[in-house]
Design a protein around this motif. Structure first.
Motif, PDB file in Angstrom:
ATOM      1  N   VAL A 509      84.764 -39.739  48.988  1.00 55.72           N
ATOM      2  CA  VAL A 509      84.261 -38.498  48.405  1.00 55.72           C
ATOM      3  C   VAL A 509      85.390 -37.480  48.262  1.00 55.72           C
ATOM      4  O   VAL A 509      85.494 -36.787  47.236  1.00 55.72           O
ATOM      5  CB  VAL A 509      83.125 -37.935  49.275  1.00 55.72           C
ATOM      6  N   ALA A 510      86.281 -37.410  49.264  1.00 51.41           N
ATOM      7  CA  ALA A 510      87.383 -36.450  49.201  1.00 51.41           C
ATOM      8  C   ALA A 510      88.319 -36.766  48.034  1.00 51.41           C
ATOM      9  O   ALA A 510      88.708 -35.875  47.267  1.00 51.41           O
ATOM     10  CB  ALA A 510      88.152 -36.459  50.518  1.00 51.41           C
ATOM     11  N   LEU A 511      88.682 -38.056  47.891  1.00 53.68           N
ATOM     12  CA  LEU A 511      89.564 -38.435  46.787  1.00 53.68           C
ATOM     13  C   LEU A 511      88.886 -38.192  45.439  1.00 53.68           C
ATOM     14  O   LEU A 511      89.530 -37.760  44.476  1.00 53.68           O
ATOM     15  CB  LEU A 511      89.958 -39.906  46.919  1.00 53.68           C
ATOM     16  N   SER A 512      87.575 -38.468  45.377  1.00 46.53           N
ATOM     17  CA  SER A 512      86.858 -38.228  44.126  1.00 46.53           C
ATOM     18  C   SER A 512      86.870 -36.749  43.763  1.00 46.53           C
ATOM     19  O   SER A 512      87.053 -36.378  42.598  1.00 46.53           O
ATOM     20  CB  SER A 512      85.418 -38.730  44.242  1.00 46.53           C
ATOM     21  N   LEU A 513      86.686 -35.892  44.761  1.00 49.96           N
ATOM     22  CA  LEU A 513      86.706 -34.459  44.485  1.00 49.96           C
ATOM     23  C   LEU A 513      88.086 -34.004  44.030  1.00 49.96           C
ATOM     24  O   LEU A 513      88.213 -33.151  43.143  1.00 49.96           O
ATOM     25  CB  LEU A 513      86.269 -33.689  45.736  1.00 49.96           C
ATOM     26  N   VAL A 514      89.136 -34.581  44.642  1.00 47.74           N
ATOM     27  CA  VAL A 514      90.495 -34.242  44.202  1.00 47.74           C
ATOM     28  C   VAL A 514      90.686 -34.602  42.735  1.00 47.74           C
ATOM     29  O   VAL A 514      91.233 -33.823  41.938  1.00 47.74           O
ATOM     30  CB  VAL A 514      91.540 -34.963  45.084  1.00 47.74           C
ATOM     31  N   LEU A 515      90.218 -35.807  42.367  1.00 44.99           N
ATOM     32  CA  LEU A 515      90.359 -36.229  40.975  1.00 44.99           C
ATOM     33  C   LEU A 515      89.541 -35.339  40.038  1.00 44.99           C
ATOM     34  O   LEU A 515      90.005 -34.979  38.946  1.00 44.99           O
ATOM     35  CB  LEU A 515      89.907 -37.684  40.821  1.00 44.99           C
ATOM     36  N   LEU A 516      88.328 -34.955  40.464  1.00 46.83           N
ATOM     37  CA  LEU A 516      87.508 -34.112  39.606  1.00 46.83           C
ATOM     38  C   LEU A 516      88.117 -32.722  39.443  1.00 46.83           C
ATOM     39  O   LEU A 516      88.081 -32.137  38.354  1.00 46.83           O
ATOM     40  CB  LEU A 516      86.094 -34.011  40.186  1.00 46.83           C
ATOM     41  N   VAL A 517      88.686 -32.191  40.535  1.00 42.49           N
ATOM     42  CA  VAL A 517      89.345 -30.883  40.439  1.00 42.49           C
ATOM     43  C   VAL A 517      90.555 -30.965  39.500  1.00 42.49           C
ATOM     44  O   VAL A 517      90.776 -30.084  38.658  1.00 42.49           O
ATOM     45  CB  VAL A 517      89.765 -30.391  41.836  1.00 42.49           C
ATOM     46  N   GLY A 769      89.347 -36.925  33.395  1.00 39.28           N
ATOM     47  CA  GLY A 769      87.921 -36.674  33.583  1.00 39.28           C
ATOM     48  C   GLY A 769      87.128 -37.965  33.692  1.00 39.28           C
ATOM     49  O   GLY A 769      86.233 -38.095  34.533  1.00 39.28           O
ATOM     50  N   PHE A 770      87.464 -38.946  32.847  1.00 43.85           N
ATOM     51  CA  PHE A 770      86.774 -40.240  32.893  1.00 43.85           C
ATOM     52  C   PHE A 770      86.990 -40.927  34.238  1.00 43.85           C
ATOM     53  O   PHE A 770      86.029 -41.395  34.878  1.00 43.85           O
ATOM     54  CB  PHE A 770      87.264 -41.128  31.763  1.00 43.85           C
ATOM     55  N   PHE A 771      88.249 -40.987  34.686  1.00 47.48           N
ATOM     56  CA  PHE A 771      88.526 -41.668  35.948  1.00 47.48           C
ATOM     57  C   PHE A 771      87.978 -40.885  37.137  1.00 47.48           C
ATOM     58  O   PHE A 771      87.596 -41.484  38.151  1.00 47.48           O
ATOM     59  CB  PHE A 771      90.025 -41.895  36.103  1.00 47.48           C
ATOM     60  N   GLY A 772      87.933 -39.558  37.037  1.00 45.47           N
ATOM     61  CA  GLY A 772      87.315 -38.779  38.108  1.00 45.47           C
ATOM     62  C   GLY A 772      85.842 -39.086  38.227  1.00 45.47           C
ATOM     63  O   GLY A 772      85.301 -39.254  39.327  1.00 45.47           O
ATOM     64  N   GLY A 773      85.152 -39.167  37.071  1.00 45.65           N
ATOM     65  CA  GLY A 773      83.738 -39.531  37.104  1.00 45.65           C
ATOM     66  C   GLY A 773      83.519 -40.939  37.615  1.00 45.65           C
ATOM     67  O   GLY A 773      82.585 -41.199  38.385  1.00 45.65           O
ATOM     68  N   ALA A 775      85.435 -42.557  39.706  1.00 50.30           N
ATOM     69  CA  ALA A 775      85.675 -42.547  41.153  1.00 50.30           C
ATOM     70  C   ALA A 775      84.459 -42.014  41.897  1.00 50.30           C
ATOM     71  O   ALA A 775      84.080 -42.528  42.964  1.00 50.30           O
ATOM     72  CB  ALA A 775      86.903 -41.696  41.460  1.00 50.30           C
ATOM     73  N   LEU A 776      83.821 -40.986  41.337  1.00 48.86           N
ATOM     74  CA  LEU A 776      82.634 -40.431  42.000  1.00 48.86           C
ATOM     75  C   LEU A 776      81.497 -41.440  42.008  1.00 48.86           C
ATOM     76  O   LEU A 776      80.763 -41.559  42.999  1.00 48.86           O
ATOM     77  CB  LEU A 776      82.214 -39.144  41.286  1.00 48.86           C
ATOM     78  N   VAL A 777      81.347 -42.187  40.914  1.00 50.33           N
ATOM     79  CA  VAL A 777      80.314 -43.228  40.866  1.00 50.33           C
ATOM     80  C   VAL A 777      80.586 -44.293  41.920  1.00 50.33           C
ATOM     81  O   VAL A 777      79.680 -44.747  42.632  1.00 50.33           O
ATOM     82  CB  VAL A 777      80.241 -43.847  39.461  1.00 50.33           C
ATOM     83  N   LEU A 778      81.846 -44.707  42.053  1.00 42.59           N
ATOM     84  CA  LEU A 778      82.197 -45.698  43.071  1.00 42.59           C
ATOM     85  C   LEU A 778      81.905 -45.166  44.472  1.00 42.59           C
ATOM     86  O   LEU A 778      81.425 -45.899  45.347  1.00 42.59           O
ATOM     87  CB  LEU A 778      83.681 -46.063  42.955  1.00 42.59           C
ATOM     88  N   ALA A 779      82.208 -43.895  44.685  1.00 42.66           N
ATOM     89  CA  ALA A 779      81.974 -43.319  46.021  1.00 42.66           C
ATOM     90  C   ALA A 779      80.482 -43.224  46.306  1.00 42.66           C
ATOM     91  O   ALA A 779      80.083 -43.336  47.463  1.00 42.66           O
ATOM     92  CB  ALA A 779      82.605 -41.935  46.095  1.00 42.66           C
TER      93      ALA A 779
END
Length: 779
Positions: A509-517, A769-773, A775-779
């Motif tokens: 979740v932390a890495l996903s949030l970093v990517l989304l930010v 943005g695509f990879f951040g989303g 990553a969030l789906v994977l998390a």
């Protein structure tokens, strides 16, 4: 029942292994006895006995090696069966890894093609680019002096990029061209596939220079791979060239971004630009010079030898139309050599940051995928506690089981890497299309080589160890007796396992949030650039770029452009029409110093501004507001006082808060101050983008086409329409054909031209943005 059969198989395997070990121990005992007996015999007998001992030792090593390989093979076969037994888990893990490894491989494939791969020529490490300080372009007079005087090289070559129109008339059909020296192919060690290549006899002033060599790809595309291509002709800018040969398939040129189609001699240049002979121009910088350093000579030694003759080269090629101070600076320059083994790439220079950013983004996606699969492996390990406990109970070693579980992880990673390679092949091509533009289409060699395969293999191994090691250690840290007594319920440090699983989820979740930010920041930068605006309205504007190809005498061009403009204004659906020498954000630039009234420049670059030459109504057609003064009008002719319009940044920079209308500026037309022609400022317009939205306060000066005695050979017409700009295309073609057949025409919507200026920001923002989303789906 399945686990009972597996236990029986493992018991049989252990008994067989112990039998083999007993036989090996007996052979070693006999070996020791023979060696002891040999100690009391003669030298020859001892040598025979010792030879038998070596053979026995080799046999024992062979048995051990075979056992090890057989053991690994069994581990792999068991891992495959175990993964097939749980298809949902296997499919989830393989797809996650394929996306993660594939994305990393796709970005690395482009990085490898642009930044790592050397040119496919012999001894590429000896190739160097000749530069003057940081400047990498040369005039032809400089090249000719270098060719005649420079030592320390086995050969020197020069070439310049060009774009040739293949069409016989009407809408353009472009080929990527090269103007090359006669030594170009020889220095690079290229041999022809068909016919011959260009040589020094083709690159002589006054010689028969209308010959061309074509690339293998152009041969297949344009001539259909015809065997009789030698002797056939190709039209380049309405000029006929005879094809004398075809280059081999592997030679894609020194520019790794986009290859080439047709190569012609440098000496043929005057036929393309008869009104300005680039062969003699000492201020036209258009050639790149590459050399092959002599064998046994270092780059530093070659550079020292070059600078030894450098002053003579510079004196012979100093621009005569420069001011004295500029000529002194030119004569003080020194030459330098830079490695050219990897060729040249605009992508390497322009998109380096974007590619490294994407590499970091997809690396984090792969870490998230690893954490996700590690959590699945923990859960799967908990479900296999009874199986693992039975194995430990019947004598299996813990590290042997760890190896078995790691083998499963590596098999998963290998399957993911195989899928990733297929994904990367598609993804890298898609990414190249994202970064490509109409004027600069990118064509990298994306074929996987050993570097890419090595990267993918390393990624698979490291990934398998990352998500497999911790679950394997946790799964084998069981108490067999407790598990077997309790039927496998909660006997293995359950709290620790759940704490590790929760930690992995938190990391995801932390890495996903970093990517989304990060994606939000990239998209925010893109939004800010778009909000900044261009200073004009690009919607519903058709750009019709007309190139006379030197077929119209220079003194007739202004009348031709004005006639075409009147015809375009008469087309149905046109609200406003105007012309400009420079289309904003199209990639062309024109700058010069100006000398405003009562202004003292603070530095050499302080008074250098951008220029454009436009027709009346240009600002109305572009919807750029006129904030002060007037537009160009019918009274601004060749014989009237010279006038100019400046933008707000120029007015503020040179005149402060004082109104610039009525003030004068001088523009250099020669080296002497007396040849600075005076212009009167008649208007001020709102700032508008010139070559990029990233520029700060682009100081721009607009001149009137109606006052130019020698307009440029090409001119752009900007037609504001009431509807879709594409609907004007047939009418534009008809106007051009009726007014002057044989001219070159390129038509594009201005909105597309402007959009290409944001290709890097848009691509990085959307992909992050695509990879951040994802990553969030994977998390």
């Amino acid at each position: 029942m399945n686990w009972l059969r597996e236990v029986g198989r493992r018991v049989r395997f252990l008994l067989e292994r112990r039998r083999l070990e007993a036989e090996l121990a007996e052979e070693m005992r006999l070996h020791r006895e023979l060696r002891a007996e040999a100690a009391g015999e003669g030298e020859d007998a001892a040598r025979r006995r010792f030879g038998n001992e070596l053979l026995l030792r080799e046999d024992s090593r062979a048995v051990w090696g075979w056992n090890w390989l057989d053991s690994v093979g069994q581990d792999v076969r068991y891992a495959v069966r175990a993964l097939k037994a749980h298809p949902a888990f296997t499919l989830t893990a393989v797809l996650s890894l394929a996306l993660g490894i594939g994305a990393n491989t796709a970005i690395f494939t482009i990085l490898n093609a642009v930044m790592l791969r050397t040119l496919p020529v012999g001894e590429a490490g000896r190739l160097v680019q000749v530069r003057m300080g940081k400047q990498g372009s040369f005039t032809n007079p400089l090249w000719e002096e270098l060719r005649a005087r420079a030592g320390g090289f086995d050969g020197l070559l020069a070439y310049g990029d060009e774009r040739f129109d293949l069409a016989a008339g009407g809408e353009s059909r472009y080929a990527r061209g090269l103007m090359v020296s006669g030594s170009f192919f020889e220095v690079l060690g290229v041999r022809p596939e068909v016919g011959r290549l260009l040589g020094k006899e083709d690159d002589r002033r006054g010689g028969a220079t209308d010959v061309a060599v074509i690339s293998h790809a152009f041969w297949q595309r344009y001539f259909g791979g015809a065997g009789d291509v030698v002797g056939r002709t190709v039209s380049l800018d309405r000029r006929t060239f005879e094809v004398v040969g075809v280059a081999p398939r592997w030679f894609t040129g020194l520019d790794v971004d986009n290859g080439w189609d047709v190569a012609v001699p440098i000496a043929s240049e005057p036929g393309f630009h008869p009104d300005r002979n680039w062969l003699d121009q000492r201020s036209t910088w258009w050639l790149r010079v590459v050399g092959r350093v002599e064998k046994g000579t270092t780059r530093e030694q070659a550079e020292a030898r070059l600078n030894g003759v450098g002053p003579g080269i510079l004196r012979a090629a100093v621009p005569a139309d420069w001011e004295e101070e500029d000529r002194k600076r030119f004569l003080a320059r020194t030459f330098s050599l830079r490695d050219a083994a990897r060729g040249f790439s605009m992508t390497r220079d322009l998109y380096r940051t974007g590619l490294y950013t994407l590499m970091g983004v997809v690396g984090m996606v792969l870490l998230i995928a690893c954490a996700n699969i590690a959590n699945l492996m923990l859960a799967r390990g908990a479900a296999r506690q009874r199986e693992i406990s039975v194995r430990l109970a019947i004598g299996a070693g813990r590290w042997r089981l760890v190896r078995q579980l790691l083998t499963e992880s590596l098999v998963l990673a290998g399957a993911g890497a195989a899928g990733g390679l297929m994904f990367a092949r598609w993804g890298s091509g898609l990414l190249v299309r994202f970064f490509s533009t109409y004027r600069d289409p990118l064509e990298f060699d994306l074929a996987p080589d050993w570097t890419v395969l090595g990267f993918t293999t390393a990624a698979a191994v490291v990934t398998g160890l990352l998500f497999g090691l911790a679950p394997a250690l946790r799964a084998t840290s069981v108490a067999p007796n407790s598990v077997l007594k309790e039927g496998g319920r909660g006997a293995v440090r359950g709290g620790t396992r759940f704490r590790l699983g929760k930690a992995l989820v938190a990391v995801q979740v932390a890495l996903s949030l970093v990517l989304l930010v990060a994606a939000g920041l990239f998209l925010g930068s893109l939004r800010n650039l778009i909000r900044k605006g261009t200073g004009f309205e690009e919607d519903r504007v058709l750009m019709a770029h007309v190139d006379t190809l030197e077929k119209v005498p220079v003194e007739q061009r202004r009348a031709l452009y004005e006639d075409l403009l009147e015809r375009f204004r008469g087309l149905g659906g046109v609200e406003a029409a105007a012309g400009a020498a420079i289309t904003p954000m199209r990639g062309m630039q024109w700058n010069m110093p100006v000398y405003p009234q009562d202004y003292q420049p603070k530095s050499r670059r302080d008074n250098v501004v951008w220029f454009n030459e436009v027709t009346p109504d240009y600002f109305r057609a572009m919807r750029t507001p006129l904030v002060m003064g007037r537009d160009f009008g019918p009274g601004d002719t060749v014989g009237s006082a010279k006038v100019m319009i400046v933008n707000e940044s120029t007015a503020r920079h040179f005149f402060g808060r004082t109104s610039p209308v009525g003030k004068t500026m001088r523009i250099e037309t020669g080296p002497a101050t007396a040849e600075r022609e005076k212009y009167v400022v008649v208007g001020v317009v709102r700032d508008a983008a010139y070559h990029s939205l990233r520029e700060e306060d682009s100081q721009t000066v607009y001149l009137a086409l109606s006052q130019d005695k020698e307009p440029w050979r090409a001119f752009s017409f900007l037609l504001r329409t009431k509807g879709d700009p594409g609907g004007l295309a047939p009418g534009v073609r008809g106007v051009l054909k009726a007014a002057q057949p044989g001219l070159s025409l390129e038509m594009r919507a201005l909105k597309e031209v402007v959009g290409e200026g944001l290709v890097q920001e848009r691509t990085v923002g959307l992909l992050s943005g695509f990879f951040g989303g994802l990553a969030l789906v994977l998390a």
